[in-house]
Motif scaffolding. Structure first.
Motif, short mmCIF file in Angstrom:
data_model
loop_
_atom_site.label_atom_id
_atom_site.label_comp_id
_atom_site.label_asym_id
_atom_site.label_seq_id
_atom_site.Cartn_x
_atom_site.Cartn_y
_atom_site.Cartn_z
N MET A 73 24.38 -13.09 -72.77
CA MET A 73 22.92 -13.12 -72.81
C MET A 73 22.40 -14.48 -72.30
O MET A 73 21.44 -14.54 -71.51
N VAL A 74 23.04 -15.54 -72.73
CA VAL A 74 22.63 -16.88 -72.31
C VAL A 74 22.89 -17.08 -70.81
O VAL A 74 22.07 -17.66 -70.10
N VAL A 75 24.03 -16.58 -70.32
CA VAL A 75 24.34 -16.68 -68.89
C VAL A 75 23.26 -15.98 -68.07
O VAL A 75 22.77 -16.52 -67.06
N PHE A 76 22.85 -14.80 -68.49
CA PHE A 76 21.83 -14.05 -67.75
C PHE A 76 20.48 -14.75 -67.80
O PHE A 76 19.78 -14.86 -66.79
N VAL A 77 20.12 -15.26 -68.99
CA VAL A 77 18.84 -15.97 -69.12
C VAL A 77 18.84 -17.22 -68.26
O VAL A 77 17.85 -17.54 -67.58
N MET A 78 19.95 -17.94 -68.26
CA MET A 78 20.05 -19.15 -67.45
C MET A 78 20.01 -18.83 -65.96
O MET A 78 19.46 -19.61 -65.16
N ARG A 79 20.55 -17.70 -65.58
CA ARG A 79 20.49 -17.30 -64.17
C ARG A 79 19.04 -17.03 -63.75
O ARG A 79 18.60 -17.43 -62.68
N MET A 80 18.30 -16.36 -64.63
CA MET A 80 16.88 -16.10 -64.36
C MET A 80 16.09 -17.40 -64.27
O MET A 80 15.30 -17.62 -63.35
N LEU A 81 16.33 -18.27 -65.24
CA LEU A 81 15.63 -19.54 -65.26
C LEU A 81 16.03 -20.39 -64.07
O LEU A 81 15.20 -21.08 -63.47
N LEU A 415 14.17 -18.91 -52.61
CA LEU A 415 15.03 -18.09 -53.47
C LEU A 415 16.50 -18.36 -53.14
O LEU A 415 17.22 -17.49 -52.65
N THR A 416 16.92 -19.57 -53.45
CA THR A 416 18.31 -19.97 -53.18
C THR A 416 19.26 -19.53 -54.29
O THR A 416 20.46 -19.41 -54.08
N VAL A 417 18.72 -19.32 -55.49
CA VAL A 417 19.48 -18.79 -56.61
C VAL A 417 18.80 -17.48 -57.01
O VAL A 417 17.60 -17.46 -57.24
N LYS A 418 19.57 -16.40 -57.09
CA LYS A 418 18.98 -15.10 -57.42
C LYS A 418 19.66 -14.47 -58.63
O LYS A 418 20.87 -14.57 -58.79
N MET A 419 18.84 -13.85 -59.47
CA MET A 419 19.37 -13.10 -60.61
C MET A 419 20.15 -11.89 -60.10
O MET A 419 19.72 -11.20 -59.19
N TRP A 420 21.30 -11.65 -60.72
CA TRP A 420 22.14 -10.53 -60.31
C TRP A 420 21.48 -9.19 -60.67
O TRP A 420 20.81 -9.08 -61.70
N LEU A 425 19.37 -5.83 -64.61
CA LEU A 425 20.02 -6.71 -65.56
C LEU A 425 19.00 -7.56 -66.32
O LEU A 425 19.20 -7.90 -67.49
N THR A 426 17.88 -7.86 -65.69
CA THR A 426 16.81 -8.59 -66.38
C THR A 426 16.25 -7.73 -67.52
O THR A 426 16.07 -8.21 -68.64
N TRP A 427 15.97 -6.46 -67.22
CA TRP A 427 15.45 -5.55 -68.25
C TRP A 427 16.49 -5.36 -69.36
O TRP A 427 16.13 -5.32 -70.55
N ALA A 428 17.75 -5.24 -69.00
CA ALA A 428 18.80 -5.05 -70.00
C ALA A 428 18.91 -6.26 -70.92
O ALA A 428 19.08 -6.12 -72.15
N THR A 429 18.79 -7.45 -70.36
CA THR A 429 18.84 -8.68 -71.16
C THR A 429 17.64 -8.75 -72.10
O THR A 429 17.78 -9.09 -73.28
N ALA A 430 16.46 -8.42 -71.59
CA ALA A 430 15.26 -8.42 -72.43
C ALA A 430 15.41 -7.42 -73.56
O ALA A 430 15.03 -7.71 -74.71
N ALA A 431 15.97 -6.25 -73.27
CA ALA A 431 16.17 -5.23 -74.30
C ALA A 431 17.13 -5.72 -75.38
O ALA A 431 16.93 -5.47 -76.58
N MET A 432 18.19 -6.43 -74.96
CA MET A 432 19.15 -6.95 -75.93
C MET A 432 18.50 -7.99 -76.84
O MET A 432 18.75 -8.01 -78.05
N ILE A 433 17.67 -8.84 -76.27
CA ILE A 433 16.98 -9.86 -77.07
C ILE A 433 16.04 -9.20 -78.08
O ILE A 433 15.99 -9.58 -79.25
N VAL A 434 15.29 -8.18 -77.62
CA VAL A 434 14.39 -7.45 -78.52
C VAL A 434 15.20 -6.78 -79.63
O VAL A 434 14.78 -6.78 -80.81
#
Length: 490
Positions: A73-81, A415-420, A425-434
């Protein structure tokens, strides 16, 4: 003799030759080695050392799955950020991005909640450090040690951002070396090849020899998630600090790309070593702490004192970064008109003096409450800020969903760094946090924390909405790097 610092409005330069001055008033005083070590050490808080034993007692070896879930979860959030921060480094980071993507109310709310979280952390960490120091020098009372520690790090942060970076470089370095050595020595002992080790070297047997890998059932994994999630808070600090570095985009990109191995080595690696050196239900894990118990099993002399030094370093690191982070968020809020304008003033050395002092004053008050009203006022502060980490991560997810479209439309080259696997995966991460936030309501140990945190968040959001309707504040500042000012106004 250095001249006395003079306050300037954000955005003005001081005229000092040879000094890089970002357009928002902060100076690029952090070197690449500072940012690299802040990125590496940012995920290692005192919670890893002192909180892991409780998680092991609840979930057994399955706590590793809890760490994997939270780590992912942290890896995905950090990728978005990282995607947003690499495109537009900013001292307000996700608060400034939320301001642009979700609305004025969002930037205001998440900024103040994050500031509130860190100033309470200041009191918690100062007290934790004071407990260790009082054990070494009992002549000085615990409350005095707490104030001394906070005063020293306040002076450090007031001196310059380079001073913060240098202190954090060495604090983080000690943590990294200590955990690295622990993992290597522990693995040698696990396989019975460490000379002079007292550990029988059972290999991976302890992962299943005391009731199996899931001794308390699969449900314990979720309980473990709640117990370890807060030890990961701080990973996002590097994106705030990047705005004051020599090469912000490169620093953010490097930190984002390395977060996977950092979590794998420092969290999963060290907990794995503990679980393979000792059975999960060994009483010493709870009595002494997981890392001390592991070191004792190897036969390392004075393991308790060694770990106290490491924990104190982690506490000072967290305190140092907490003050830095709170002050930069206050600075960003002041710059956007969401906090007193004085917060956005900087000294001739590019330091937001008023923002630092305001943050540390609240921290000092919280320390006092910790000794005078521990079970009432301080407990309320602690509980009402406890779930803010999850709120911040959720806000980052929702912000990135909107910011991707804004960046593609206005500055696709950034956009040199992009979320996978965007946006799935962004929605899935948000759902996990909720899900984690919702699960906390059904957990006896976390119900009060999440309830008070949600109530405080609702009050702050309501204030933000009202301010937005009244037209107060201004949009987040534009990118402060060398890009054109009209490209992406975050």
């Amino acid at each position: 003799m250095n001249p006395q610092p003079t306050l300037t409005k954000a955005g003005e330069t001081t005229g000092e030759p040879g000094i890089s001055q970002p357009s928002d008033g902060l100076k690029a005083g952090l070197k690449n080695r500072h940012l690299s070590m802040i990125a590496i050490g940012g995920v290692i808080g005192a919670g890893l050392f002192v909180g892991s034993s409780g998680g092991i007692a609840k979930a057994g070896p399955a706590i590793l799955v809890s760490y994997v879930l939270v780590g992912a979860m942290v890896v995905f959030v950090m990728r978005m950020l990282g995607e947003m921060a690499a495109a537009s480094p900013n001292s307000g980071s996700f608060s400034a991005y939320a301001d642009r993507a979700l609305g004025r109310w969002a930037g205001f709310s998440i900024g103040w909640l994050y500031w509130f979280f860190w100033v309470v952390v200041l009191a918690v960490e100062a007290t934790a450090g004071a407990v260790i120091l009082e054990g070494w020098v009992p002549a000085v009372p615990q409350w005095a040690w707490a104030l001394i520690v906070m005063a020293v790090l306040t002076v450090t942060n007031l001196a310059s951002v380079a001073s913060y970076g240098e202190f954090e470089f060495w604090f983080a370095g000690i943590k990294v070396v200590a955990i690295g050595a622990f993992v290597v020595i522990g693995l040698l002992a696990v396989f019975g090849v460490l000379p002079g080790s007292d550990n029988p070297g059972a290999g991976f047997a302890h992962l299943t020899d005391a009731g199996g890998f899931l001794p308390n059932g699969a449900g314990a994994i979720l309980t473990g998630v709640l117990m370890v999630v807060f030890s990961f808070m701080g990973s996002e600090i590097v994106t705030l600090a990047a705005g004051e570095s020599e090469d912000p985009r490169r620093a953010v990109t490097k930190a984002t790309n390395s977060v996977i191995w950092r979590i794998a080595v420092f969290y999963l690696g060290s907990i794995f070593v503990v679980l393979t050196l000792l059975p999960w239900n060994d009483e010493s894990i709870v009595e002494k702490g997981s890392y001390v118990a592991a070191l004792d099993s190897i036969g390392i002399p004075h393991a308790g004192q060694i770990m106290n030094v490491i924990v104190l370093t982690a506490v000072l690191s967290c305190l140092n970064s907490g003050l830095y982070t709170a002050s930069r968020m206050a600075f960003s809020l002041g710059e956007r008109g969401d906090a007193p304008k004085a917060f956005a003033k900087t000294s001739s050395r590019g330091v937001p003096v008023i923002a630092i002092l305001a943050s540390v004053v609240f921290g000092f008050v919280a320390v006092i409450f910790n000794y005078t009203n521990k079970d009432t006022v301080f407990l309320f502060l602690l509980n009402s800020s406890g779930a803010v980490a999850l709120f911040v991560w959720l806000a980052i997810c929702l912000t990135q969903l909107r910011m991707r479209g804004i960046l593609k439309r206005e500055a696709p080259e950034k956009l040199t760094v992009k979320m996978w696997l965007f946006p799935y995966l962004t929605w899935a991460t948000a759902a996990m946090i909720v899900f984690v936030i919702g699960y906390m309501f059904f957990d006896d140990g976390n119900r009060e924390v999440v309830t008070l945190s949600v109530l405080v968040a609702l009050v702050v959001v309501a204030i933000g909405v009202v301010r937005g309707l009244m037209g107060k504040g201004k949009p987040a500042v534009a990118d402060t790097t060398d890009a054109p000012r009209d490209s992406v106004e975050v």
